[in-house]
Design a protein around this motif. Sequence first.
Motif, PDB file in Angstrom:
ATOM      1  N   PHE A 122     131.263  15.917 -74.719  1.00  0.00           N
ATOM      2  CA  PHE A 122     131.161  14.645 -74.002  1.00  0.00           C
ATOM      3  C   PHE A 122     130.575  14.831 -72.603  1.00  0.00           C
ATOM      4  O   PHE A 122     130.411  13.870 -71.863  1.00  0.00           O
ATOM      5  CB  PHE A 122     132.544  13.986 -73.902  1.00  0.00           C
ATOM      6  CG  PHE A 122     133.133  13.641 -75.236  1.00  0.00           C
ATOM      7  CD1 PHE A 122     132.808  12.447 -75.865  1.00  0.00           C
ATOM      8  CD2 PHE A 122     133.994  14.523 -75.877  1.00  0.00           C
ATOM      9  CE1 PHE A 122     133.329  12.137 -77.104  1.00  0.00           C
ATOM     10  CE2 PHE A 122     134.532  14.215 -77.120  1.00  0.00           C
ATOM     11  CZ  PHE A 122     134.203  13.023 -77.741  1.00  0.00           C
ATOM     12  N   GLY A 123     130.305  16.073 -72.222  1.00  0.00           N
ATOM     13  CA  GLY A 123     129.748  16.379 -70.919  1.00  0.00           C
ATOM     14  C   GLY A 123     130.632  17.338 -70.154  1.00  0.00           C
ATOM     15  O   GLY A 123     131.728  17.689 -70.591  1.00  0.00           O
ATOM     16  N   ARG A 124     130.143  17.755 -68.987  1.00  0.00           N
ATOM     17  CA  ARG A 124     130.866  18.748 -68.194  1.00  0.00           C
ATOM     18  C   ARG A 124     131.238  18.217 -66.814  1.00  0.00           C
ATOM     19  O   ARG A 124     131.566  18.972 -65.926  1.00  0.00           O
ATOM     20  CB  ARG A 124     130.034  20.011 -68.049  1.00  0.00           C
ATOM     21  CG  ARG A 124     129.744  20.685 -69.364  1.00  0.00           C
ATOM     22  CD  ARG A 124     129.083  22.024 -69.161  1.00  0.00           C
ATOM     23  NE  ARG A 124     129.993  23.060 -68.736  1.00  0.00           N
ATOM     24  CZ  ARG A 124     130.749  23.792 -69.544  1.00  0.00           C
ATOM     25  NH1 ARG A 124     130.714  23.584 -70.838  1.00  0.00           N
ATOM     26  NH2 ARG A 124     131.527  24.732 -69.064  1.00  0.00           N
ATOM     27  N   VAL A 129     135.293  12.335 -68.675  1.00  0.00           N
ATOM     28  CA  VAL A 129     136.731  12.200 -68.920  1.00  0.00           C
ATOM     29  C   VAL A 129     137.066  10.926 -69.693  1.00  0.00           C
ATOM     30  O   VAL A 129     137.841  10.962 -70.648  1.00  0.00           O
ATOM     31  CB  VAL A 129     137.537  12.301 -67.610  1.00  0.00           C
ATOM     32  CG1 VAL A 129     139.016  12.033 -67.859  1.00  0.00           C
ATOM     33  CG2 VAL A 129     137.358  13.689 -67.001  1.00  0.00           C
ATOM     34  N   ARG A 130     136.499   9.790 -69.310  1.00  0.00           N
ATOM     35  CA  ARG A 130     136.809   8.540 -70.016  1.00  0.00           C
ATOM     36  C   ARG A 130     136.437   8.618 -71.494  1.00  0.00           C
ATOM     37  O   ARG A 130     137.254   8.277 -72.350  1.00  0.00           O
ATOM     38  CB  ARG A 130     136.139   7.347 -69.324  1.00  0.00           C
ATOM     39  CG  ARG A 130     136.540   6.020 -69.909  1.00  0.00           C
ATOM     40  CD  ARG A 130     137.986   5.731 -69.579  1.00  0.00           C
ATOM     41  NE  ARG A 130     138.384   4.459 -70.159  1.00  0.00           N
ATOM     42  CZ  ARG A 130     139.602   4.162 -70.522  1.00  0.00           C
ATOM     43  NH1 ARG A 130     140.584   5.015 -70.331  1.00  0.00           N
ATOM     44  NH2 ARG A 130     139.890   3.016 -71.056  1.00  0.00           N
ATOM     45  N   PRO A 131     135.225   9.084 -71.845  1.00  0.00           N
ATOM     46  CA  PRO A 131     134.921   9.229 -73.275  1.00  0.00           C
ATOM     47  C   PRO A 131     135.871  10.197 -73.999  1.00  0.00           C
ATOM     48  O   PRO A 131     136.220   9.978 -75.155  1.00  0.00           O
ATOM     49  CB  PRO A 131     133.481   9.752 -73.296  1.00  0.00           C
ATOM     50  CG  PRO A 131     132.904   9.321 -71.995  1.00  0.00           C
ATOM     51  CD  PRO A 131     134.043   9.325 -71.015  1.00  0.00           C
ATOM     52  N   HIS A 135     138.171   9.115 -77.089  1.00  0.00           N
ATOM     53  CA  HIS A 135     138.066   9.884 -78.334  1.00  0.00           C
ATOM     54  C   HIS A 135     139.461  10.321 -78.795  1.00  0.00           C
ATOM     55  O   HIS A 135     139.784  10.196 -79.987  1.00  0.00           O
ATOM     56  CB  HIS A 135     137.157  11.103 -78.135  1.00  0.00           C
ATOM     57  CG  HIS A 135     137.146  12.012 -79.314  1.00  0.00           C
ATOM     58  ND1 HIS A 135     136.365  11.774 -80.420  1.00  0.00           N
ATOM     59  CD2 HIS A 135     137.852  13.149 -79.568  1.00  0.00           C
ATOM     60  CE1 HIS A 135     136.583  12.733 -81.310  1.00  0.00           C
ATOM     61  NE2 HIS A 135     137.467  13.572 -80.810  1.00  0.00           N
ATOM     62  N   ALA A 136     140.262  10.821 -77.869  1.00  0.00           N
ATOM     63  CA  ALA A 136     141.612  11.266 -78.224  1.00  0.00           C
ATOM     64  C   ALA A 136     142.439  10.101 -78.763  1.00  0.00           C
ATOM     65  O   ALA A 136     143.114  10.230 -79.791  1.00  0.00           O
ATOM     66  CB  ALA A 136     142.292  11.900 -77.016  1.00  0.00           C
ATOM     67  N   ARG A 137     142.396   8.972 -78.076  1.00  0.00           N
ATOM     68  CA  ARG A 137     143.187   7.816 -78.509  1.00  0.00           C
ATOM     69  C   ARG A 137     142.732   7.313 -79.885  1.00  0.00           C
ATOM     70  O   ARG A 137     143.552   6.991 -80.737  1.00  0.00           O
ATOM     71  CB  ARG A 137     143.084   6.677 -77.513  1.00  0.00           C
ATOM     72  CG  ARG A 137     143.865   5.433 -77.986  1.00  0.00           C
ATOM     73  CD  ARG A 137     143.666   4.254 -77.099  1.00  0.00           C
ATOM     74  NE  ARG A 137     144.533   4.377 -75.944  1.00  0.00           N
ATOM     75  CZ  ARG A 137     144.425   3.607 -74.870  1.00  0.00           C
ATOM     76  NH1 ARG A 137     143.497   2.686 -74.795  1.00  0.00           N
ATOM     77  NH2 ARG A 137     145.249   3.762 -73.863  1.00  0.00           N
ATOM     78  N   ASN A 138     141.429   7.271 -80.099  1.00  0.00           N
ATOM     79  CA  ASN A 138     140.901   6.681 -81.327  1.00  0.00           C
ATOM     80  C   ASN A 138     140.806   7.647 -82.499  1.00  0.00           C
ATOM     81  O   ASN A 138     140.785   7.202 -83.647  1.00  0.00           O
ATOM     82  CB  ASN A 138     139.514   6.078 -81.054  1.00  0.00           C
ATOM     83  CG  ASN A 138     139.588   4.932 -80.071  1.00  0.00           C
ATOM     84  OD1 ASN A 138     140.571   4.209 -80.003  1.00  0.00           O
ATOM     85  ND2 ASN A 138     138.538   4.776 -79.285  1.00  0.00           N
TER      86      ASN A 138
END
Length: 162
Positions: A122-124, A129-131, A135-138
């Motif tokens: 998702f990036g560095r 962080v938001r994505p 991702h974790a929630r969904n």
Amino acid sequence: MVRNITLSNGKEVEVECLSCALTSGLIEPDGGVVFESEYFHAHQDVAYPIKGLIIIASKRHVTCLDELTDDEKIDYIKIMSKIRQAQREVLGIEYVYYFYNEDTTHHFHTWMVPRYEWMYEFGRSVESVRPVLLHARNNMNNIENIQYVMEAINSITKKLNE
């Protein structure tokens, strides 16, 4: 103002202040309290099932760092350092992003967001962080991951309360 909050376990709760509900025991975070002091309450984040994502919340209803008393500030740094050391020693977490924002409806609280290899897709940067959280929630709200998170909570709680 009452808000609807969706917890990581899928339950929805209605609260005026999530931090008040958590620090008072009205809502029990998954795995319970990780660490508690006179001024602060630490727990696994209730919205995102990521191993070692710890929230440190003030027990007093304040929103800004400069509203903390000197004793609270000292306690805050000690607790954050203690949790960070446990994250590294018990969970092998190499890097953590720290966040706190003052335009929240909750108490002063800090997110200690661990960085795992899978997150780098998702990036560095902080923008990733938001994505990662979404991702974790969904996608990580499954029995296997929740068990993994619960084991981590138990391990870190044990270390912090030695």
